[in-house]
Write an enzyme that holds these catalytic residues in place. Structure first.
Site, PDB file in Angstrom:
ATOM      1  N   HIS A  75       1.244  -1.335  -0.047  1.00 35.60           N
ATOM      2  CA  HIS A  75      -0.085   0.231   0.077  1.00 35.60           C
ATOM      3  C   HIS A  75       0.990   1.484  -0.123  1.00 35.60           C
ATOM      4  CE1 HIS A  75      -3.647   2.477   0.878  1.00 35.60           C
ATOM      5  NE2 HIS A  75      -3.117   2.667   1.546  1.00 35.60           N
ATOM      6  N   GLU A  76       1.914   0.985   1.411  1.00 31.63           N
ATOM      7  CA  GLU A  76       2.412   2.430   1.039  1.00 31.63           C
ATOM      8  C   GLU A  76       3.868   2.582  -0.061  1.00 31.63           C
ATOM      9  OE1 GLU A  76       2.063   4.974   2.869  1.00 31.63           O
ATOM     10  OE2 GLU A  76       0.244   3.590   4.286  1.00 31.63           O
ATOM     11  N   HIS A  79       1.922   4.553  -3.252  1.00 31.34           N
ATOM     12  CA  HIS A  79       1.444   5.914  -2.486  1.00 31.34           C
ATOM     13  C   HIS A  79       2.814   6.023  -3.374  1.00 31.34           C
ATOM     14  CE1 HIS A  79      -1.501   6.562  -0.637  1.00 31.34           C
ATOM     15  NE2 HIS A  79      -1.400   5.907  -0.128  1.00 31.34           N
ATOM     16  N   HIS A  85      -5.615   6.665  -2.969  1.00 33.05           N
ATOM     17  CA  HIS A  85      -6.154   5.451  -2.038  1.00 33.05           C
ATOM     18  C   HIS A  85      -7.741   5.290  -3.044  1.00 33.05           C
ATOM     19  CE1 HIS A  85      -4.997   6.956   1.853  1.00 33.05           C
ATOM     20  NE2 HIS A  85      -4.328   5.681   2.054  1.00 33.05           N
TER      21      HIS A  85
END
Length: 192
Positions: A75-76, A79, A85
């Protein structure tokens, strides 16, 4: 807490500007909740500095987290490589009828590439911690319908983390950001 994380990054970052540094430290829960990680967006001025990179709370990489399939790293990293998101156009905008608001749409609706997370192949969704489709409706009254709650860029983690993929458009968006903003980190795979 952010100063503590940035101080740690500044002290331990290696090959700054050429490496995606990943840092792990402990942060305890607070009344505001538990922060699992922070990824630096490639357009952030800190992206290629010692305070860029990716920070993970040790609870997201401990044995329990690994046994339950925690996806905070994925997830990170999303980014860091330019992804928002999946709920960016609904729960991260304030109010209804805004130009950046993402409403329920089909996965081939090209206008959805200009709102929300900027990827039309990720259906509009509210912030959803469940590993199932959300209930409720969008600002226009439409049901959220079938959403991509198993996408790495969502928050699906109840009863256990269920993220397992990036979409094709998310992969293409990451490729563009990596090649155009983080090119010094790439050994091969970007156009010359």
């Amino acid at each position: 807490w952010l100063d503590a994380i940035n101080n740690m990054k500044s002290e331990y970052a290696v090959d700054v500007g050429n490496t995606l540094n990943i840092f792990i430290s402990c942060q305890y829960s607070s009344v505001q909740g538990t922060l699992f990680g922070i990824g630096t967006f490639p357009w952030d001025s800190a992206a290629l500095t010692a305070t860029g990179g990716l920070w993970l709370n040790s609870i997201s990489v401990n044995e329990t987290a690994q046994l339950t399939g925690d996806i905070t790293l994925e997830h990170e990293a999303g980014h860091c490589f330019g992804l928002w998101h999946t709920f960016h156009g609904s729960d991260e905008v304030l109010g209804c009828n805004l130009s950046c608001e993402e409403l329920p749409h089909g996965t081939i609706d090209p206008s959805a590439n200009e709102v929300g997370d900027l990827c039309s192949d990720t259906p509009a969704t509210p912030r959803n911690y469940a590993c199932s489709n959300p209930s409720g409706t969008a600002c226009n009254g439409d049901s959220w319908g079938s959403t991509d709650y198993t996408n790495y860029m969502g928050y699906g983690m109840d009863p256990t983390p269920c993220g397992d993929h990036f979409t094709d458009q998310q992969k293409a968006r990451m490729h563009c950001w990596v090649c155009n903003a983080l090119g010094d980190m790439v050994v091969s795979g970007c156009p010359a």
